[in-house]
Design a protein around this motif. Structure first.
Motif, PDB file in Angstrom:
ATOM      1  N   ASN A 210      -3.292  -1.775   4.013  1.00 28.23           N
ATOM      2  CA  ASN A 210      -2.127  -2.553   4.439  1.00 28.23           C
ATOM      3  C   ASN A 210      -2.553  -3.787   5.221  1.00 28.23           C
ATOM      4  N   ASN A 211      -3.519  -3.630   6.119  1.00 30.44           N
ATOM      5  CA  ASN A 211      -3.984  -4.773   6.922  1.00 30.44           C
ATOM      6  C   ASN A 211      -4.671  -5.829   6.070  1.00 30.44           C
ATOM      7  N   ASN A 212      -5.275  -5.397   4.969  1.00 34.59           N
ATOM      8  CA  ASN A 212      -5.975  -6.345   4.088  1.00 34.59           C
ATOM      9  C   ASN A 212      -5.039  -7.019   3.093  1.00 34.59           C
ATOM     10  N   GLY A 213      -3.751  -6.698   3.156  1.00 32.84           N
ATOM     11  CA  GLY A 213      -2.801  -7.304   2.234  1.00 32.84           C
ATOM     12  C   GLY A 213      -2.859  -6.722   0.832  1.00 32.84           C
ATOM     13  N   ASP A 214      -3.420  -5.517   0.701  1.00 33.59           N
ATOM     14  CA  ASP A 214      -3.553  -4.895  -0.624  1.00 33.59           C
ATOM     15  C   ASP A 214      -2.312  -4.107  -1.031  1.00 33.59           C
ATOM     16  N   LEU A 215      -1.353  -3.983  -0.108  1.00 32.52           N
ATOM     17  CA  LEU A 215      -0.096  -3.307  -0.416  1.00 32.52           C
ATOM     18  C   LEU A 215       1.040  -4.319  -0.342  1.00 32.52           C
ATOM     19  N   GLU A 216       2.146  -4.018  -0.986  1.00 33.22           N
ATOM     20  CA  GLU A 216       3.311  -4.889  -0.902  1.00 33.22           C
ATOM     21  C   GLU A 216       4.546  -4.053  -0.583  1.00 33.22           C
ATOM     22  N   ILE A 217       5.521  -4.678   0.079  1.00 32.29           N
ATOM     23  CA  ILE A 217       6.739  -3.984   0.490  1.00 32.29           C
ATOM     24  C   ILE A 217       7.876  -4.363  -0.458  1.00 32.29           C
TER      25      ILE A 217
ATOM     26  N   LEU B 246       1.461   0.066  -4.112  1.00 35.25           N
ATOM     27  CA  LEU B 246       0.136  -0.366  -4.554  1.00 35.25           C
ATOM     28  C   LEU B 246       0.329  -1.147  -5.848  1.00 35.25           C
ATOM     29  N   PRO B 247       0.118  -2.465  -5.835  1.00 32.57           N
ATOM     30  CA  PRO B 247       0.371  -3.282  -7.039  1.00 32.57           C
ATOM     31  C   PRO B 247      -0.767  -3.161  -8.059  1.00 32.57           C
ATOM     32  N   LEU B 248      -0.677  -2.156  -8.904  1.00 36.19           N
ATOM     33  CA  LEU B 248      -1.742  -1.920  -9.888  1.00 36.19           C
ATOM     34  C   LEU B 248      -1.918  -3.096 -10.842  1.00 36.19           C
ATOM     35  N   ASP B 249      -0.828  -3.838 -11.080  1.00 36.04           N
ATOM     36  CA  ASP B 249      -0.900  -4.945 -12.031  1.00 36.04           C
ATOM     37  C   ASP B 249      -1.912  -6.011 -11.596  1.00 36.04           C
ATOM     38  N   ARG B 250      -2.176  -6.099 -10.299  1.00 39.17           N
ATOM     39  CA  ARG B 250      -3.182  -7.068  -9.822  1.00 39.17           C
ATOM     40  C   ARG B 250      -4.594  -6.700 -10.279  1.00 39.17           C
ATOM     41  N   HIS B 251      -4.788  -5.442 -10.665  1.00 41.78           N
ATOM     42  CA  HIS B 251      -6.146  -4.939 -10.929  1.00 41.78           C
ATOM     43  C   HIS B 251      -6.365  -4.599 -12.403  1.00 41.78           C
ATOM     44  N   GLU B 252      -5.503  -5.133 -13.265  1.00 36.00           N
ATOM     45  CA  GLU B 252      -5.614  -4.803 -14.687  1.00 36.00           C
ATOM     46  C   GLU B 252      -6.949  -5.253 -15.273  1.00 36.00           C
ATOM     47  N   THR B 253      -7.390  -6.466 -14.927  1.00 34.55           N
ATOM     48  CA  THR B 253      -8.655  -6.983 -15.485  1.00 34.55           C
ATOM     49  C   THR B 253      -9.826  -6.091 -15.079  1.00 34.55           C
TER      50      THR B 253
END
Length: 713
Positions: free
Chosen positions: A115-122, A193-200
């Protein structure tokens, strides 16, 4: 490829909400145990972690069923499961639990870092809320009619009749299991957890780097999910049971169980390290560590897509492999706890291991059969007849028979001691068996490294089969009839007997080493009979011909396995059938009880004020057309004239009315409900109905004709 510096092996954490069956054992625990025992025999640095998954809705739901608390449920089932695994030879280095404070601390730290690293979204979204219970409803707290098969008691996450995965929004006529009321939609905030950011990353890591070394079914399922478009997944949920979200604005929320459970591997490793005065960090942070997850195919998405993204973001190593097994069926049907079609580990232990004629040998019999039919590449099937045949025809007649005959003949023809080997008398048959002992080690080792446990076990039994064939061709009992004047075998005859039994006994010692990962109790019993310490079971000793010293006395033979009688199998089949009858009887009793309760006490909803009622817009409508909805036995698609417009309304009344009989009928319509899709059709309203004591539906309509669009108050 260089050998890893260390290994971390995990098995999927089982829910502590009830007893586990042998399908679970075959899927994630037995294969991992076989692999770990092999690695430890290789003297490699390996840690095998697991533990009870004690969060999620499954726990409080079971508590409700048993009339107790969630804490009491996990405290009841955690030690039972731990003992079950131990009784069946599963050798965890630690069996932890996610209710432990160390796990809560670890999971909260993990969430905070992301969360602190901005890896999660609300995100804000509408979710079902039970106004009477004053709580948001998890998927398992919602029931309704399955849109796929029409089953009226489908859960909000899955229909247990047809097996289709569902969301609560797909259910027809959803109700809360807490109050029996229809839930409402209410806005709530959650972390995702925005999995779509990690598709590549996932596409390259799985579909390129591991396309050839992971099982095809694993890669195929991952590809399907990636190609279908990855979506953000909620990390938190509204629930009062679980790891509390460590944020002041998240009161009443816990970490979603899919997020906190795999972190349990890390907290278990931490606890193991504390217990053994070790450093846990290299096992999760050093790239020289080989991480392997053993799971069933229902956990592929979590362990191959979601958890790796979490690990990557958190700076941990990624799994080197995820050997997922398919499902194991039982006597022609899918194994299922909810349908009572199962063999619980506890039942097997009670019926076979703890019986007077049981013991640890019977634990190994189950391990043997489950490995023999392991669903490594496709679903397999457990049958009691197959279990009996595997034991009687292979363990008793091939493996056990060979070891027993070798020891019996040694005592009879060699005075109970390991005879010498006369190298000058070795012939082609002798040399071929010696060579096969060495090559068996290489074959089995290669197969174990590839997670092909079923094939590796076949090679072990095949070596025992080779030993039987060798003994039959050599016939030392016949050679022993070549006697001299003293009535003893001649020297030439004894030398041939010595060679045969020396090779047979060395082959027995090799069998103990090679079978140890699969049948650990049997391997130790063989060591006892051969009067050697367990250190002989180290893998480096396999393939050698000097494991048993010449002149060494061995113990009297004992049978390694017993025959399983037809009566035992008949009993198990009857027990399985009776369980289903009991299930159906209990279900019928429950239905009857619910119907009686319904008749005695009408379902009265919570009190509302006039302003609540005034929000409902009721109007008279006229049905101008009606037709059945394809593949939905209970649904009719209606066109309803409301005076100012004609609306499409989908109604679950097809079991009560033929479409042609209701055209022209006046009906009362709730016109200001939010649109809702059912079977792909957008429904814009609700027809009010009344149900009589016989369950028959009746329209609520004016006594005389009223113009469509007239208000109802």
């Amino acid at each position: 490829m260089d050998q890893p510096k260390r290994y971390l092996i995990t098995s999927a954490l089982p829910y502590a909400n009830g007893l586990k069956h042998i399908g679970h054992l075959a899927g994630a625990y037995l294969p991992a145990d076989i692999y770990v025992r092999y690695l430890k025999a290789q003297k490699r640095d390996v840690v095998y972690v697991c533990g009870s998954d004690e969060h999620g809705t499954a726990i409080p739901i079971q508590a409700t069923k048993e009339g107790t608390t969630a804490q009491a449920i996990i405290d009841k089932y955690h030690p039972i499961m731990e003992q079950n695994f131990k009784d069946l030879g599963i050798g965890f280095d630690i069996y932890h639990r996610t209710s432990d404070p160390l796990h809560h601390e670890t999971a909260r730290e993990f969430f905070t870092a992301l969360n602190n690293n901005g890896d999660l979204e609300i995100k804000e979204s509408e979710q079902y809320f039970d106004e009477q219970a004053n709580t948001f409803l998890a998927d398992r707290y919602i029931k309704g009619t399955c849109p796929n098969c029409g089953y009226e008691n489908a859960y909000g996450d899955q229909c247990e009749r047809c097996g289709k995965s569902l969301s609560p929004d797909e259910l027809i006529n959803p109700v809360s299991t807490l109050s029996g009321n229809t839930p409402v939609k209410k806005l709530t905030k959650h972390w995702y957890l925005p999995l779509d950011r990690h598709e590549t990353f996932l596409r390259n890591w799985i579909l390129k780097e591991h396309a050839n070394d992971w099982r095809a079914t694993v890669v195929g399922q991952c590809k399907s999910w990636i190609d279908g478009g990855l979506q953000a997944r909620a990390v938190t949920r509204d629930l009062d049971w679980g790891v509390k979200v460590p944020l002041p604005e998240a009161e009443g929320k816990v970490l979603y169980v899919w997020f906190d459970a795999p972190i349990g591997y890390i907290s278990a490793t931490k606890q193991w390290a504390l217990n053994n005065e070790k450093d846990w960090r290299p096992y999760w942070e050093d790239k020289d560590t080989k991480l392997v997850h053993f799971i069933g195919k229902d956990n592929i998405v979590f362990h191959c897509l979601i958890f790796p993204v979490m690990l990557k973001l958190h700076g941990n190593i990624l799994p080197d492999n995820v050997p997922s097994n398919e499902f194991m069926n039982l006597e022609g049907d899918k194994m299922s706890t909810s349908r009572n079609w199962k063999i619980e580990m506890q039942d097997y232990i009670d019926d076979f291991v703890n019986k007077e004629n049981g013991g640890t040998q019977m634990a190994d019999v189950l391990r043997y059969y489950l490995t023999l039919i392991a669903p490594e590449t496709k679903d397999s099937e457990f049958t009691w007849q197959g279990f009996q045949d595997a034991n009687n025809s292979e363990l008793v007649s091939i493996f056990g028979n060979y070891v027993n005959r070798s020891l019996v003949l040694m005592h009879k023809l060699c005075k109970g001691k390991v005879p010498p080997l006369h190298a000058e008398l070795l012939n082609d048959l002798d040399n071929s068996v010696i060579a096969e002992i060495a090559s068996a080690k290489e074959k089995i080792e290669s197969l174990l490294e590839q997670y092909k446990f079923r094939d590796a076990l076949f090679e072990v039994i095949n070596l025992a089969r080779t030993g039987n064939q060798y003994m039959q061709k050599k016939e030392p009992w016949i050679v022993a009839k070549q006697v001299g004047d003293n009535g003893e075998p001649t020297k030439d005859a004894q030398d041939l007997i010595d060679n045969t039994l020396h090779i047979c006994l060395q082959l027995c010692a090799n069998l103990a080493i090679l079978v140890n990962p699969f049948l650990p109790f049997t391997a130790r019993k063989m060591c006892h009979l051969m009067k050697v310490v367990d250190k002989m079971l180290e893998w480096e000793n396999a393939g050698k011909m000097k494991l048993l010293s010449v002149g060494y006395s061995l113990r009297a033979p004992e049978l390694l396995f017993r025959k399983i009688e037809d009566s035992e199998i008949a009993y198990q089949l009857e027990k399985l059938r009776s369980a289903v009858v009991n299930r159906d009887t209990a279900a019928a009793d429950e239905t009857k009880k619910m119907e009686e309760t319904k008749e005695e006490k009408p379902n009265v909803k919570p009190e509302i004020v006039f302003d609540d009622f005034a929000k409902i817009d009721l109007k008279v409508g006229k049905i101008v057309s009606a037709e059945k909805v394809e593949k939905a036995d209970k649904l009719l698609k209606l066109a309803v004239d409301l005076g100012f417009e004609t609306r499409t309304i989908v109604s679950g009344i097809a079991m009560h009315f033929a479409p042609e009989d209701i055209v022209g009928k006046q009906v009362t319509v709730v016109t200001n409900l939010a649109p809702r899709k059912m079977r792909g059709i957008e429904s814009n309203g609700m027809i009010l109905m009344a149900e009589d004591n016989n369950g028959k539906l009746h329209f609520i309509n004016p006594e005389t004709d009223v113009n469509p669009g007239a208000g109802v108050s």
